[in-house]
Design an enzyme around this catalytic site. Structure first.
Site, PDB file in Angstrom:
ATOM      1  N   TYR A 136      -2.423   0.571  10.008  1.00  0.00           N
ATOM      2  CA  TYR A 136      -2.512  -0.212   8.775  1.00  0.00           C
ATOM      3  C   TYR A 136      -1.223  -0.074   7.957  1.00  0.00           C
ATOM      4  CZ  TYR A 136      -3.704  -1.162   3.904  1.00  0.00           C
ATOM      5  OH  TYR A 136      -3.689  -1.618   2.611  1.00  0.00           O
ATOM      6  N   THR A 166       0.824  -1.207   0.000  1.00  0.00           N
ATOM      7  CA  THR A 166       0.000   0.000   0.000  1.00  0.00           C
ATOM      8  C   THR A 166       0.858   1.255   0.000  1.00  0.00           C
ATOM      9  OG1 THR A 166      -1.596   1.280   1.300  1.00  0.00           O
ATOM     10  CG2 THR A 166      -0.150  -0.172   2.521  1.00  0.00           C
TER      11      THR A 166
END
Length: 329
Positions: A144, A121
């Site tokens: 995250y 990501t």
């Protein structure tokens, strides 16, 4: 492995992105094997190859999948990915994303599977200005992003055990299969485009903008959006790179064009011909104002180029899939 054909264990293959990757893998002549615990995935999305149900937090289940299907490579999508939740429940993200990935890597090394395509990501970069490249410092600002960065670094260390990896960093994914066979659905839904289309269709009272006081032209967060089929296609190219003997790569996937939340709302209204009910709410913890990334390195290394990632096409494909009524696939 038959020449040109690989058996690929796809973790999270019943999820939104994983299911689209499985479809493209099958179309490319490969055999996708879905490994999923159905925490966020859907059984109806498993249509393109066999299924083995299991959890990455269960090492025995992971090893059993390798022993049963003897994959030539792995595509690793399985992860928790809600930024807000990661700030409220960081332990879930470290356990699921990091420990689960370690169990996967251990099974790969134990069975001699040395090819991995990893779904990372752009959240590993954290605060950023301008167009992100792969050399940008990685300073994630939410749990995250930090958990994904930890997995990237762990994968790098496992290279000493014979694992070659193509890791992709990307941010927002939208759209649906152009044939409307599969699409995006989460419970609870947290992604902007499906939330927005729900509001436009009258299935939720409004779309909430999480903060309109950021340092951006219209005050709302800006993100680089990729069509899910462009993203899945990059993963298939990454697999081909590894099957052809290529070495490890870390690549951004993006269009280099950012859209603010308000711009996405306006595009959805134009595409559907309907008005979206909008309310402005507070900022969401862990959000950075702007993330836009370059896909130039992916084009140079893999020949990848986004072909369907206009906002109009992403929304139109998502709207068409929504019209099929397949909300559980």
């Amino acid at each position: 492995m038959t020449k040109g054909c690989a058996t690929v264990l796809v973790t999270g293959g019943a999820g939104y992105i994983g299911a689209h990757a499985c479809k493209l893998l099958k179309e490319a002549g490969h055999r996708p094997v879905v490994f999923d615990n159905f925490r966020t995935g859907w059984r109806e999305a498993v249509r393109f190859g066999p299924l083995t149900e299991g959890d990455l937090l269960d090492p025995a289940a992971v090893r059993s999948a390798f022993d049963r299907f003897r994959p030539d490579a792995v595509m690793h999508f399985a992860a928790l990915s809600d930024v807000g939740e990661s700030m409220e429940r960081p332990e879930l993200y470290w356990r699921n994303n990091v420990v689960g990935s370690m169990n996967l890597l251990d099974a790969m090394t134990a069975t001699g599977v040395g090819r991995l395509v990893f779904s990372s990501t752009c959240a590993t970069y954290g605060e950023a200005r301008g167009e992100l490249t792969e050399s940008h410092p990685q300073n994630p600002i939410n749990a995250y992003g930090r958990s994904k960065l930890a997995v990237e670094r762990m994968i790098g260390d496992y290279a000493a055990l014979g694992i070659e990896t193509v890791s992709f960093r990307y941010f927002n994914v939208a759209g649906a299969d152009p044939a409307a066979e599969i699409g995006e659905h989460h419970e609870p839904e947290t992604h902007l485009v499906p939330l927005l289309l729900d509001a436009i269709a009258g299935d939720r009272p409004e779309i909430v903008i999480n903060g309109d006081d950021y340092e951006t032209p219209d005050g709302t967060c800006i993100r680089d959006y990729l069509h899910v089929t462009d993203l899945a296609g990059a993963h298939v190219l990454g697999l081909r790179h590894l099957l052809d003997g290529g070495g490890s790569l870390t690549l951004n996937l993006g269009t280099g064009r950012g859209f603010s939340v308000r711009e996405v709302i306006e595009a959805a209204e134009r595409t559907t011909g309907r008005t979206a009910p909008v309310r402005v709410g507070p900022r969401r913890p862990g959000d950075t104002p702007r993330l836009v990334c370059s896909g130039a390195a992916a084009h140079a290394a893999l020949g990848w180029r986004p072909v369907r990632s206009t906002m109009t096409e992403m929304i139109a494909d998502a709207w068409a899939w929504r019209a099929t009524g397949r909300f559980n696939a």
